[in-house]
Each structure stands twice: as structure tokens, then as C-alpha cells.
Design a protein around this motif. Structure first.
Motif, short mmCIF file in Angstrom:
data_model
loop_
_atom_site.label_atom_id
_atom_site.label_comp_id
_atom_site.label_asym_id
_atom_site.label_seq_id
_atom_site.Cartn_x
_atom_site.Cartn_y
_atom_site.Cartn_z
N ARG A 172 -6.25 6.37 10.00
CA ARG A 172 -6.07 5.06 10.61
C ARG A 172 -4.82 4.35 10.12
O ARG A 172 -4.20 3.57 10.85
CB ARG A 172 -7.28 4.17 10.32
N CYS A 173 -4.43 4.58 8.87
CA CYS A 173 -3.30 3.84 8.31
C CYS A 173 -1.98 4.20 8.97
O CYS A 173 -0.98 3.52 8.75
CB CYS A 173 -3.23 4.02 6.80
N GLU A 174 -1.96 5.24 9.79
CA GLU A 174 -0.74 5.58 10.52
C GLU A 174 -0.34 4.48 11.48
O GLU A 174 0.81 4.41 11.91
CB GLU A 174 -0.94 6.90 11.29
N ALA A 175 -1.28 3.60 11.84
CA ALA A 175 -0.97 2.49 12.74
C ALA A 175 -0.29 1.35 12.01
O ALA A 175 0.18 0.40 12.66
CB ALA A 175 -2.25 1.99 13.42
N LEU A 176 -0.21 1.40 10.69
CA LEU A 176 0.37 0.33 9.90
C LEU A 176 1.86 0.54 9.69
O LEU A 176 2.36 1.66 9.80
CB LEU A 176 -0.31 0.26 8.53
N PRO A 177 2.59 -0.52 9.35
CA PRO A 177 3.99 -0.37 8.96
C PRO A 177 4.10 0.49 7.71
O PRO A 177 3.14 0.58 6.93
CB PRO A 177 4.45 -1.81 8.69
N GLU A 178 5.25 1.07 7.48
CA GLU A 178 5.44 1.97 6.36
C GLU A 178 5.16 1.30 5.02
O GLU A 178 4.63 1.93 4.10
CB GLU A 178 6.87 2.53 6.37
N SER A 179 5.51 0.03 4.88
CA SER A 179 5.30 -0.67 3.61
C SER A 179 3.82 -0.77 3.26
O SER A 179 3.45 -0.84 2.08
CB SER A 179 5.90 -2.07 3.67
N GLN A 180 2.95 -0.77 4.27
CA GLN A 180 1.51 -0.84 4.03
C GLN A 180 0.89 0.55 3.97
O GLN A 180 0.08 0.84 3.08
CB GLN A 180 0.84 -1.67 5.12
N SER A 181 1.24 1.40 4.92
CA SER A 181 0.66 2.76 4.92
C SER A 181 1.13 3.54 3.69
O SER A 181 0.39 4.37 3.16
CB SER A 181 1.05 3.50 6.20
N GLY A 182 2.36 3.26 3.23
CA GLY A 182 2.86 3.95 2.04
C GLY A 182 2.06 3.63 0.81
O GLY A 182 1.81 4.50 -0.04
N ARG A 210 -9.35 -3.79 5.72
CA ARG A 210 -8.91 -4.09 7.09
C ARG A 210 -8.85 -2.81 7.93
O ARG A 210 -9.33 -2.78 9.07
CB ARG A 210 -7.53 -4.73 7.08
N VAL A 211 -8.28 -1.76 7.36
CA VAL A 211 -8.12 -0.51 8.10
C VAL A 211 -9.47 0.11 8.43
O VAL A 211 -9.64 0.69 9.51
CB VAL A 211 -7.25 0.47 7.29
N MET A 212 -10.44 0.00 7.55
CA MET A 212 -11.74 0.62 7.77
C MET A 212 -12.74 -0.29 8.48
O MET A 212 -13.90 0.06 8.64
CB MET A 212 -12.32 1.08 6.42
N SER A 213 -12.28 -1.45 8.92
CA SER A 213 -13.18 -2.37 9.62
C SER A 213 -13.46 -1.86 11.03
O SER A 213 -12.64 -1.17 11.63
CB SER A 213 -12.55 -3.76 9.69
N ILE A 240 -5.31 -8.19 14.17
CA ILE A 240 -6.31 -7.28 13.60
C ILE A 240 -5.67 -6.10 12.88
O ILE A 240 -6.06 -5.76 11.76
CB ILE A 240 -7.26 -6.79 14.71
N VAL A 241 -4.70 -5.47 13.50
CA VAL A 241 -4.06 -4.31 12.86
C VAL A 241 -3.15 -4.76 11.72
O VAL A 241 -3.22 -4.23 10.61
CB VAL A 241 -3.27 -3.48 13.89
N LEU A 242 -2.28 -5.74 11.98
CA LEU A 242 -1.34 -6.18 10.96
C LEU A 242 -1.89 -7.29 10.07
O LEU A 242 -1.33 -7.57 9.02
CB LEU A 242 -0.05 -6.66 11.62
N GLY A 243 -2.97 -7.93 10.50
CA GLY A 243 -3.57 -8.95 9.66
C GLY A 243 -2.85 -10.28 9.67
O GLY A 243 -2.96 -11.07 8.72
N CYS A 244 -2.11 -10.60 10.74
CA CYS A 244 -1.39 -11.88 10.82
C CYS A 244 -2.37 -13.03 11.04
O CYS A 244 -3.42 -12.87 11.65
CB CYS A 244 -0.40 -11.87 11.99
N SER A 245 -1.98 -14.19 10.58
CA SER A 245 -2.71 -15.40 10.93
C SER A 245 -2.42 -15.73 12.39
O SER A 245 -1.45 -15.25 12.98
CB SER A 245 -2.27 -16.56 10.04
N PHE A 246 -3.26 -16.57 12.99
CA PHE A 246 -3.02 -16.98 14.38
C PHE A 246 -1.65 -17.63 14.52
O PHE A 246 -0.92 -17.36 15.48
CB PHE A 246 -4.10 -17.96 14.84
N ARG A 247 -1.31 -18.48 13.58
CA ARG A 247 -0.03 -19.21 13.67
C ARG A 247 1.16 -18.25 13.58
O ARG A 247 2.13 -18.37 14.32
CB ARG A 247 0.04 -20.27 12.56
#
Length: 210
Positions: free
Chosen positions: A71-81, A117-120, A145-152
Motif C-alpha cells: 500500500r505504501c507505494e501510493a505515498l510520496p517517496e519521503s513517506q514510503s521511504g 493511515r496506510v493500513m486503515s 486520506i492517502v496523503l493525510g492533508c487537513s481540509f484547509r
């Protein structure tokens, strides 16, 4: 999904590059040994297994790690790394902390938040179903949901109003919950239809004894 979509706190490029370099040099043997020998429960000074230690080892089971890495392949490299360095290469929090210039506690907290987050179920739902959605709904789900951004932050990055972001996010959560409920009902129906009850069950109701 557009530039600038990574809203989580990012490591610097130099730090992430160093992390990848260390990850490539070492940690493989420890990971292979752990996978071959199975999890070893860490013990407290009094000789008993601490619940936190047991839970950490449970999270490192093969099935969990394989799914997390997929699943972490959907994340940016800084997070998946970061996830790969810890869960695949077996790097210690302290070692990553020394490379990135933060405390080991900060690294652990960030890794745990990412893994949660990834395993949710919401993360999985977006990965599996978002291709059938409208473009705007896809982008909002990916941001929140994938990147975890706030609404704003998602609204700012996507050029949408806060109301639109919130509306699409709520829709996604509602659909995820609906899918979960329907899945549970389907599994329950499968048990009732194809399963076999223990002896004696189901014979007390609707039966008139002579």
C-alpha cells in the motif's frame, strides 16, 4: 495528483537520501533473520513480556508487512521511504533519527502515524475504488486520506473551496462504511447459508416436541 500534494511534515532531501543510502547498505540480514525465525517477544526487566513490545512484534508479522509495503507505494517517496526503511530493511529508530536530525521518538511517532493511515480501511477503499469516481472526488480523497492533508491544506493545494473538500471527504467515508457493513452482512449470510452450526443449535426454536 498535482504538484505540492505531500502535506505531511517532510524530511529534507539530503536526509532522505542518506536514509536510502543507509537502507541499501544494511539491515537486510536482520530482516531476513526475523522473517525466517519469526517474531521474538521482547521482555521487560522483570522477565515478563510487555504489552507494548508484544504489540510491536505483532505488527511485524509477515502478512502485515507485506500489505503495508504494497500500500505504501501510493505515498510520496519521503513517506514510503521511511516505511520501507523501518518495516522492510529493519532500521532502528535511533539510526534513522541520527540521519534525519530528529529524536528517535519523533521518528517512531511519525512511522506509527504513517502505518496507521496506510493500513486503515479508508486508505484501502480509496486505492481500490477511486478510479471509478469523478476527477474532483479522486483528488480530494487522495489528498485527505492517502496523503493525510487537513481540509484547509487540501483545499489550498487543489484550488477548491473548503466546503467542496469536506463534502467529498464525508461522501468517501460514508461509502467506505457502507462497504464495510455490506461486507460483514455478506460474510454473515455466507456462514448461515454454507456453514454448519454445532450439534444441538437451532433445534430449540420452531420445534414442537411430543
Amino acid at each position: 495528483m498535482g504538484k505540492g500534494m505531500n502535506c505531511a511534515t517532510e524530511h529534507s532531501r539530503e536526509a532522505m537520501g542518506a536514509t536510502r543510502e543507509i537502507s541499501e547498505r544494511g539491515g537486510r540480514e536482520r530482516t531476513r533473520a526475523r522473517r525466517e525465525n519469526g517474531p521474538t517477544l521482547l521482555r521487560r526487566k522483570d522477565g515478563r513480556e510487555g504489552r507494548a513490545h508484544i504489540e510491536r512484534e505483532r505488527l511485524h508479522t509477515r502478512e502485515y508487512v507485506q500489505e503495508l509495503l504494497r500500500r505504501c507505494e501510493a505515498l510520496p517517496e519521503s513517506q514510503s521511504g521511511l516505511i520501507r526503511a523501518i518495516f522492510d530493511d529493519g532500521m532502528a529508530y535511533a539510526r534513522l533519527a541520527a540521519v534525519t536530525g530528529v529524536t528517535a521518538r519523533s521518528v517512531k511517532r511519525r512511522a506509527n502515524r504513517l502505518a496507521a493511515r496506510v493500513m486503515s480501511p479508508e486508505f484501502e477503499f480509496v486505492l481500490e475504488h477511486s478510479l471509478d469516481w469523478t476527477r474532483t472526488r479522486q483528488r480530494v480523497a487522495h489528498a485527505t486520506i492517502v496523503l493525510g492533508c487537513s481540509f484547509r491544506q487540501a483545499a489550498l493545494n487543489l484550488g477548491l473551496s473548503l466546503h467542496v473538500v469536506r463534502r467529498h471527504h464525508v461522501w468517501t467515508l460514508a461509502m467506505c462504511e457502507t462497504a464495510r457493513v455490506l461486507g460483514e452482512r455478506a460474510r454473515a449470510a455466507g456462514v448461515l447459508i454454507g456453514g454448519r452450526k454445532p450439534d444441538g443449535e437451532g433445534s430449540r426454536e420452531g420445534v414442537t416436541h411430543a
